[in-house]
Design a protein around this motif. Structure first.
Motif, PDB file in Angstrom:
ATOM      1  N   SER A  32       0.828  -1.202   0.000  1.00  0.00           N
ATOM      2  CA  SER A  32       0.000   0.000   0.000  1.00  0.00           C
ATOM      3  C   SER A  32       0.869   1.262   0.000  1.00  0.00           C
ATOM      4  O   SER A  32       0.612   2.221  -0.746  1.00  0.00           O
ATOM      5  CB  SER A  32      -0.909  -0.017   1.220  1.00  0.00           C
ATOM      6  N   LEU A  33       1.908   1.256   0.843  1.00  0.00           N
ATOM      7  CA  LEU A  33       2.814   2.404   0.905  1.00  0.00           C
ATOM      8  C   LEU A  33       3.587   2.568  -0.405  1.00  0.00           C
ATOM      9  O   LEU A  33       3.779   3.682  -0.889  1.00  0.00           O
ATOM     10  CB  LEU A  33       3.784   2.253   2.082  1.00  0.00           C
ATOM     11  N   PHE A  34       4.020   1.443  -0.973  1.00  0.00           N
ATOM     12  CA  PHE A  34       4.745   1.509  -2.237  1.00  0.00           C
ATOM     13  C   PHE A  34       3.867   2.112  -3.331  1.00  0.00           C
ATOM     14  O   PHE A  34       4.292   3.014  -4.061  1.00  0.00           O
ATOM     15  CB  PHE A  34       5.248   0.135  -2.678  1.00  0.00           C
ATOM     16  N   ARG A  40       3.407   9.101  -6.649  1.00  0.00           N
ATOM     17  CA  ARG A  40       3.914  10.467  -6.491  1.00  0.00           C
ATOM     18  C   ARG A  40       5.268  10.673  -7.167  1.00  0.00           C
ATOM     19  O   ARG A  40       5.482  11.678  -7.816  1.00  0.00           O
ATOM     20  CB  ARG A  40       4.042  10.835  -5.009  1.00  0.00           C
ATOM     21  N   VAL A  41       6.182   9.722  -6.998  1.00  0.00           N
ATOM     22  CA  VAL A  41       7.548   9.942  -7.501  1.00  0.00           C
ATOM     23  C   VAL A  41       7.784   9.354  -8.884  1.00  0.00           C
ATOM     24  O   VAL A  41       8.747   9.729  -9.550  1.00  0.00           O
ATOM     25  CB  VAL A  41       8.625   9.421  -6.519  1.00  0.00           C
ATOM     26  N   LYS A  42       6.956   8.416  -9.304  1.00  0.00           N
ATOM     27  CA  LYS A  42       7.052   7.784 -10.632  1.00  0.00           C
ATOM     28  C   LYS A  42       8.419   7.153 -10.881  1.00  0.00           C
ATOM     29  O   LYS A  42       8.892   7.084 -12.008  1.00  0.00           O
ATOM     30  CB  LYS A  42       6.753   8.794 -11.755  1.00  0.00           C
ATOM     31  N   ASN A  43       9.067   6.718  -9.797  1.00  0.00           N
ATOM     32  CA  ASN A  43      10.371   6.081  -9.915  1.00  0.00           C
ATOM     33  C   ASN A  43      10.430   4.974  -8.866  1.00  0.00           C
ATOM     34  O   ASN A  43      10.346   5.246  -7.667  1.00  0.00           O
ATOM     35  CB  ASN A  43      11.489   7.113  -9.692  1.00  0.00           C
ATOM     36  N   GLU A  44      10.573   3.744  -9.343  1.00  0.00           N
ATOM     37  CA  GLU A  44      10.517   2.584  -8.449  1.00  0.00           C
ATOM     38  C   GLU A  44      11.615   2.629  -7.389  1.00  0.00           C
ATOM     39  O   GLU A  44      11.362   2.377  -6.207  1.00  0.00           O
ATOM     40  CB  GLU A  44      10.619   1.303  -9.266  1.00  0.00           C
ATOM     41  N   ASP A  45      12.845   2.955  -7.791  1.00  0.00           N
ATOM     42  CA  ASP A  45      13.958   2.986  -6.840  1.00  0.00           C
ATOM     43  C   ASP A  45      13.758   4.055  -5.774  1.00  0.00           C
ATOM     44  O   ASP A  45      14.013   3.823  -4.591  1.00  0.00           O
ATOM     45  CB  ASP A  45      15.293   3.203  -7.559  1.00  0.00           C
ATOM     46  N   GLU A  46      13.310   5.241  -6.192  1.00  0.00           N
ATOM     47  CA  GLU A  46      13.067   6.315  -5.228  1.00  0.00           C
ATOM     48  C   GLU A  46      11.951   5.924  -4.262  1.00  0.00           C
ATOM     49  O   GLU A  46      12.056   6.172  -3.059  1.00  0.00           O
ATOM     50  CB  GLU A  46      12.694   7.615  -5.941  1.00  0.00           C
ATOM     51  N   ALA A  47      10.900   5.319  -4.800  1.00  0.00           N
ATOM     52  CA  ALA A  47       9.775   4.897  -3.951  1.00  0.00           C
ATOM     53  C   ALA A  47      10.247   3.870  -2.927  1.00  0.00           C
ATOM     54  O   ALA A  47       9.944   3.980  -1.735  1.00  0.00           O
ATOM     55  CB  ALA A  47       8.641   4.328  -4.807  1.00  0.00           C
ATOM     56  N   LYS A  48      11.018   2.903  -3.376  1.00  0.00           N
ATOM     57  CA  LYS A  48      11.519   1.873  -2.458  1.00  0.00           C
ATOM     58  C   LYS A  48      12.446   2.475  -1.404  1.00  0.00           C
ATOM     59  O   LYS A  48      12.400   2.081  -0.239  1.00  0.00           O
ATOM     60  CB  LYS A  48      12.245   0.779  -3.239  1.00  0.00           C
ATOM     61  N   GLU A  49      13.276   3.426  -1.804  1.00  0.00           N
ATOM     62  CA  GLU A  49      14.187   4.060  -0.846  1.00  0.00           C
ATOM     63  C   GLU A  49      13.414   4.831   0.220  1.00  0.00           C
ATOM     64  O   GLU A  49      13.741   4.761   1.406  1.00  0.00           O
ATOM     65  CB  GLU A  49      15.159   4.993  -1.568  1.00  0.00           C
ATOM     66  N   LEU A  50      12.392   5.561  -0.197  1.00  0.00           N
ATOM     67  CA  LEU A  50      11.591   6.316   0.761  1.00  0.00           C
ATOM     68  C   LEU A  50      10.880   5.389   1.746  1.00  0.00           C
ATOM     69  O   LEU A  50      10.830   5.663   2.949  1.00  0.00           O
ATOM     70  CB  LEU A  50      10.579   7.202   0.034  1.00  0.00           C
ATOM     71  N   ILE A  51      10.360   4.287   1.244  1.00  0.00           N
ATOM     72  CA  ILE A  51       9.677   3.334   2.126  1.00  0.00           C
ATOM     73  C   ILE A  51      10.684   2.665   3.056  1.00  0.00           C
ATOM     74  O   ILE A  51      10.417   2.468   4.240  1.00  0.00           O
ATOM     75  CB  ILE A  51       8.888   2.305   1.296  1.00  0.00           C
ATOM     76  N   TYR A  74      -1.031   6.397  10.431  1.00  0.00           N
ATOM     77  CA  TYR A  74       0.285   6.862  10.894  1.00  0.00           C
ATOM     78  C   TYR A  74       1.343   6.683   9.801  1.00  0.00           C
ATOM     79  O   TYR A  74       2.099   7.598   9.495  1.00  0.00           O
ATOM     80  CB  TYR A  74       0.681   6.107  12.158  1.00  0.00           C
ATOM     81  N   LEU A  75       1.403   5.481   9.227  1.00  0.00           N
ATOM     82  CA  LEU A  75       2.419   5.192   8.208  1.00  0.00           C
ATOM     83  C   LEU A  75       2.195   6.021   6.944  1.00  0.00           C
ATOM     84  O   LEU A  75       3.153   6.505   6.341  1.00  0.00           O
ATOM     85  CB  LEU A  75       2.437   3.700   7.881  1.00  0.00           C
ATOM     86  N   HIS A  76       0.941   6.200   6.553  1.00  0.00           N
ATOM     87  CA  HIS A  76       0.672   7.005   5.352  1.00  0.00           C
ATOM     88  C   HIS A  76       0.981   8.490   5.591  1.00  0.00           C
ATOM     89  O   HIS A  76       1.458   9.181   4.695  1.00  0.00           O
ATOM     90  CB  HIS A  76      -0.757   6.781   4.858  1.00  0.00           C
ATOM     91  N   LYS A  82       7.661  12.294   4.282  1.00  0.00           N
ATOM     92  CA  LYS A  82       8.906  11.948   3.583  1.00  0.00           C
ATOM     93  C   LYS A  82       8.842  12.379   2.121  1.00  0.00           C
ATOM     94  O   LYS A  82       9.817  12.860   1.569  1.00  0.00           O
ATOM     95  CB  LYS A  82       9.196  10.459   3.687  1.00  0.00           C
ATOM     96  N   LEU A  83       7.691  12.204   1.494  1.00  0.00           N
ATOM     97  CA  LEU A  83       7.520  12.636   0.101  1.00  0.00           C
ATOM     98  C   LEU A  83       7.670  14.152  -0.017  1.00  0.00           C
ATOM     99  O   LEU A  83       8.288  14.651  -0.963  1.00  0.00           O
ATOM    100  CB  LEU A  83       6.153  12.204  -0.430  1.00  0.00           C
ATOM    101  N   PHE A  84       7.109  14.875   0.936  1.00  0.00           N
ATOM    102  CA  PHE A  84       7.229  16.328   0.935  1.00  0.00           C
ATOM    103  C   PHE A  84       8.696  16.748   1.020  1.00  0.00           C
ATOM    104  O   PHE A  84       9.175  17.564   0.236  1.00  0.00           O
ATOM    105  CB  PHE A  84       6.423  16.926   2.091  1.00  0.00           C
ATOM    106  N   LYS A  85       9.417  16.176   1.980  1.00  0.00           N
ATOM    107  CA  LYS A  85      10.839  16.498   2.143  1.00  0.00           C
ATOM    108  C   LYS A  85      11.640  16.097   0.902  1.00  0.00           C
ATOM    109  O   LYS A  85      12.501  16.840   0.442  1.00  0.00           O
ATOM    110  CB  LYS A  85      11.411  15.793   3.378  1.00  0.00           C
TER     111      LYS A  85
END
Length: 182
Positions: A32-34, A40-51, A74-76, A82-85
């Motif tokens: 769900s988080l992924f 939002r980021v449209k990049n698998e590696d960036e999404a995985k790193e943020l999670i 809480y997690l969302h 994190k996405l904002f930052k």
């Protein structure tokens, strides 16, 4: 993992340091988080790193967690922060890169001199940083390492990496502030 997920029990187990509880949470919410992050980021590696950063933070903060909503909420909320930052840093980086390309391709000698002055001020600001913040900054921006990779490389926590990065960015911004009107 059982089909039934008792959030209250799993959170108590997590606070007690249970790795199994952490894994239950990870497997319950990762997809769900992924999906949310990837949209939002449209990049698998960036999404995985943020999670990964989110779950690393969750593990580090497990003893002091005070979740007043559902764990899902809480997690969302945490991943939105994190996405904002991440977006804010990405925009700043892109603006710097755009200005660098613009100045670098300009024909004006004055523009080149201004850029050279800015670059020298940046290098002086970086050199004036204490050792750890400078190393963190260089690993992030010159080596392209994630906060988790930096933390592992320097044998420090991710929150310490973040504190060093904040310190580095504040000092660099302060020392090159006069160039922001350019």
């Amino acid at each position: 993992m059982s089909v039934h997920f008792n959030e209250r029990v799993v959170l108590e187990e997590l606070k007690a340091g249970s790795e199994q509880a952490f894994e239950k949470i990870y497997f319950q919410f990762w997809e769900s988080l992924f999906n949310h992050t990837y949209q939002r980021v449209k990049n698998e590696d960036e999404a995985k790193e943020l999670i990964q950063d989110l779950f690393t933070d969750l593990w580090h903060k497990r003893h002091s967690l005070d979740i007043r909503t559902s764990l899902n909420a809480y997690l969302h909320a945490a991943i939105r922060y994190k996405l904002f930052k991440h977006t804010k840093l990405k925009i700043a980086h892109e603006n710097y890169a755009s200005n660098y390309k613009h100045v670098n391709s300009a024909n004006s000698t004055g523009d080149r001199l201004d850029f050279n002055e800015l670059n020298q001020a940046f290098e002086r600001a970086l050199a004036s940083l204490p050792l750890q913040p400078r190393r963190v900054f260089e690993l992030k921006y010159y080596q392209g390492m994630s906060y988790l990779e930096i933390a592992n490389s320097l044998h420090i926590s991710i929150s310490t990496v973040e504190k060093h990065m904040i310190k580095a960015l504040k000092r660099i911004r302060k020392q090159i502030k006069r160039f922001s009107a350019c």
